[in-house]
Design a protein around this motif. Structure first.
Motif, PDB file in Angstrom:
ATOM      1  N   CYS A 120     -12.198  19.867 -73.418  1.00 14.83           N
ATOM      2  CA  CYS A 120     -10.758  19.489 -72.553  1.00 14.83           C
ATOM      3  C   CYS A 120     -10.915  17.973 -73.301  1.00 14.83           C
ATOM      4  CB  CYS A 120     -10.636  19.436 -71.517  1.00 14.83           C
ATOM      5  SG  CYS A 120      -9.142  19.404 -70.917  1.00 14.83           S
ATOM      6  N   GLU A 121      -9.846  17.533 -73.728  1.00 14.95           N
ATOM      7  CA  GLU A 121      -8.672  16.181 -74.312  1.00 14.95           C
ATOM      8  C   GLU A 121      -9.070  15.531 -73.055  1.00 14.95           C
ATOM      9  OE1 GLU A 121      -8.304  14.158 -76.292  1.00 14.95           O
ATOM     10  OE2 GLU A 121      -9.374  15.179 -78.240  1.00 14.95           O
ATOM     11  N   LYS A 122      -9.352  14.121 -72.993  1.00 10.79           N
ATOM     12  CA  LYS A 122      -9.134  12.820 -72.456  1.00 10.79           C
ATOM     13  C   LYS A 122      -7.359  12.668 -71.678  1.00 10.79           C
ATOM     14  CE  LYS A 122      -8.406  10.596 -75.650  1.00 10.79           C
ATOM     15  NZ  LYS A 122      -6.443   9.868 -75.676  1.00 10.79           N
ATOM     16  N   PRO A 123      -7.783  12.426 -70.932  1.00 12.50           N
ATOM     17  CA  PRO A 123      -8.500  12.127 -69.808  1.00 12.50           C
ATOM     18  C   PRO A 123      -8.590  13.610 -69.019  1.00 12.50           C
ATOM     19  CG  PRO A 123      -6.403  11.410 -68.826  1.00 12.50           C
ATOM     20  CD  PRO A 123      -5.640  11.480 -70.476  1.00 12.50           C
ATOM     21  N   LEU A 124      -9.631  14.314 -68.233  1.00 15.76           N
ATOM     22  CA  LEU A 124      -9.681  14.972 -68.138  1.00 15.76           C
ATOM     23  C   LEU A 124      -8.091  15.910 -67.388  1.00 15.76           C
ATOM     24  CD1 LEU A 124     -12.065  17.492 -68.455  1.00 15.76           C
ATOM     25  CD2 LEU A 124     -13.184  15.910 -66.212  1.00 15.76           C
ATOM     26  N   ALA A 125      -8.084  15.028 -66.291  1.00 19.32           N
ATOM     27  CA  ALA A 125      -6.904  15.398 -65.936  1.00 19.32           C
ATOM     28  C   ALA A 125      -6.041  13.621 -65.556  1.00 19.32           C
ATOM     29  CB  ALA A 125      -7.086  15.555 -63.937  1.00 19.32           C
ATOM     30  N   HIS A 126      -4.833  14.535 -65.631  1.00 19.22           N
ATOM     31  CA  HIS A 126      -3.412  13.879 -64.902  1.00 19.22           C
ATOM     32  C   HIS A 126      -3.223  12.530 -63.730  1.00 19.22           C
ATOM     33  CE1 HIS A 126       1.327  13.119 -64.404  1.00 19.22           C
ATOM     34  NE2 HIS A 126       0.493  12.240 -65.382  1.00 19.22           N
ATOM     35  N   THR A 127      -4.091  13.152 -62.545  1.00 21.67           N
ATOM     36  CA  THR A 127      -4.465  12.265 -61.229  1.00 21.67           C
ATOM     37  C   THR A 127      -5.741  12.247 -60.645  1.00 21.67           C
ATOM     38  OG1 THR A 127      -3.877  14.393 -59.935  1.00 21.67           O
ATOM     39  CG2 THR A 127      -2.575  13.492 -60.835  1.00 21.67           C
ATOM     40  N   VAL A 128      -6.364  12.110 -60.745  1.00 23.75           N
ATOM     41  CA  VAL A 128      -7.461  11.288 -59.876  1.00 23.75           C
ATOM     42  C   VAL A 128      -7.479  13.096 -58.420  1.00 23.75           C
ATOM     43  CG1 VAL A 128      -8.730  10.077 -57.853  1.00 23.75           C
ATOM     44  CG2 VAL A 128      -6.608   9.000 -58.895  1.00 23.75           C
ATOM     45  N   PHE A 129      -6.869  13.090 -57.725  1.00 22.67           N
ATOM     46  CA  PHE A 129      -7.033  14.529 -56.816  1.00 22.67           C
ATOM     47  C   PHE A 129      -7.665  15.817 -58.320  1.00 22.67           C
ATOM     48  CE2 PHE A 129      -6.366  19.248 -55.506  1.00 22.67           C
ATOM     49  CZ  PHE A 129      -6.674  18.535 -54.341  1.00 22.67           C
TER      50      PHE A 129
END
Length: 439
Positions: free
Chosen positions: A134-143
């Motif tokens: 998966c491209e960075k960042p791993l997600a859109h939110t901290v959760f």
């Protein structure tokens, strides 16, 4: 049990002593050599890969795994989908990644979508038993970042890798060795800067028609519905809070990666940000984020500061450090070390005349993509797996949370909340619209 008596999926996923020996014995191969070996493999021994997101940033990722079998492609833009289908005519094509994940012969997926769909696609793929890049960042939110890391931990046999390609370069490895060997003494201060800037204005009032080639509803994914506008995509989504994380979200995982690796960082104690006045819809033109970390594994407490949009550390502006556009500066009690993607310097230079670097202890990589390909096949390690990448992404995203709340956050990493700021919860986790979830 012979290779022929195994199913194809079992053979690729089987981790054996022989496979482990192959990892140890060939770790010094170049990426080009590894690509050649991959391409010489019989098709039955190659991974069957599904591609989610096919254009722009995805182009490099597809090239990186092109030694394997591309058996499925997915994009919300029919023009992009048509173009990639011409290159891989035998691959099945989809607009909805959830349909792609139902394809039984897929071993692994490469996710190169906008940030706001990273987590839903990644967790769905892991739950479907697919290895994931998966491209960075791993997600859109901290959760989401924490949820992705937990999903990967639950599916330990699946290989994961985040798109921090520079991590595989020799320069970063030599810098880590220098810092951790004590070449500049104990490091309690690190500065990371990036000249790039993503910013924007207010939400467009116009409501143009959705282009016929675009599946707008699928592009929105879990985000609350809004009318289509060309200001959002294909390449400008990073400056909108609902879809991206600005310059910090774009470049933080690349440059902060070196600080995280060298200083053995995980979760910050506090996060404080400054920038221009906060806008509800779009990311700031510049940002400074200050992180505080507790002592770790023989290393003292550390202060790490991020700068973007042209801001730089005082040491750079005072001429004590080279005026590079982008850089990572480690400040130790015996000297300094500055690095970017391709070079590094010990400072002050006269103090290190005749310096002998420590023995190389971190093996050169076979290549960022090849690490993941090999891990999918043999269970060997990846250096940017979702455990490491999850913590790195959390810290990056927390910088934006601190900026948007205007508060120095006291962070409780276990509870995943700011102890002193209830408003932070509004940015740590976002609400999904009906039909979308991380389950």
């Amino acid at each position: 049990m012979t290779k022929k008596s195994l199913t194809r999926r079992e053979f690729i996923g089987k981790s054996t002593i022989a496979a482990a020996g192959f990892w140890i014995g060939t770790h010094s191969l170049s990426a080009k050599q590894e690509d050649l070996i991959n391409k010489q493999e019989p098709p039955s021994d190659r991974l069957n890969i599904g591609i989610i997101g096919t254009a722009n940033r995805a182009a490099s990722n597809i090239t990186g795994v092109s030694s394997q079998n591309i058996v499925a492609v997915c994009d919300i833009d029919d023009n992009y989908l048509s173009a990639i289908s011409q290159k891989y005519p035998d691959a099945k094509s989809y607009n909805d990644f959830r349909k792609l994940l139902e394809q039984k012969d897929i071993d692994a997926v490469v996710i190169s979508t906008a940030d706001h769909t990273h987590a839903v696609a990644t967790i769905a793929a892991l739950n479907a038993g697919k290895h994931v890049y998966c491209e960075k960042p791993l997600a859109h939110t901290v959760f989401e970042a924490r949820a992705v890391a937990q999903a990967a931990a639950k599916n330990k046999k699946l290989a994961t890798q985040m798109g921090t390609q520079i991590h595989a370069g020799n320069n970063y490895r030599r810098v880590v060795e220098l810092v951790q060997s004590g070449a500049i003494g104990k490091v309690s201060e690190c500065h990371v800067w990036c000249e790039k800037s993503w910013s924007g204005g207010e939400r467009p009032a116009e409501k143009p028609s959705v282009p016929k080639n675009l599946h707008w509803n699928l592009w929105l994914g879990p985000v609350v519905e809004r009318p289509y506008h060309p200001s959002y995509l294909p390449k400008t989504w990073r400056r909108w809070w609902d879809f991206g994380g600005g310059t910090l979200g774009d470049m933080g995982c690349h440059y902060m990666d070196l600080a995280f690796w060298a200083l053995k960082l995980r979760h910050p104690l506090t996060i404080e940000s400054e920038g221009p006045p906060v806008k509800q819809e779009t990311t700031p033109a510049w940002l400074i984020v200050r992180y505080e970390y507790e002592a770790r594994e023989g290393m003292p407490p550390a202060r790490v500061t991020w700068y973007d949009g042209g801001r730089k550390p005082d040491l750079v502006m005072e001429g004590k450090v080279p005026l590079w556009k982008n850089g990572v500066l480690f400040v130790g009690d015996k000297g300094m070390l500055v690095a970017d993607y391709d070079q590094h310097k010990l400072l002050p230079e006269p103090d290190f005349a005749g310096f002998t670097p420590p023995p190389q202890r971190i093996p050169n990589s076979v290549g960022h993509y090849n690490e993941w390909i090999r891990a999918c096949k043999h269970g060997s390690p990846t250096t940017c797996n979702f455990d490491y990448a999850g913590a790195l992404s959390e810290a990056i995203l927390l910088g934006n949370v601190a900026y948007r709340t205007g508060t120095k956050l006291e962070w409780d990493a276990i509870a995943l909340k700011a102890k002193n700021c209830k408003d932070a919860a509004n940015y740590i986790k976002s609400e999904y619209r009906k039909g979308w979830s991380l389950v």
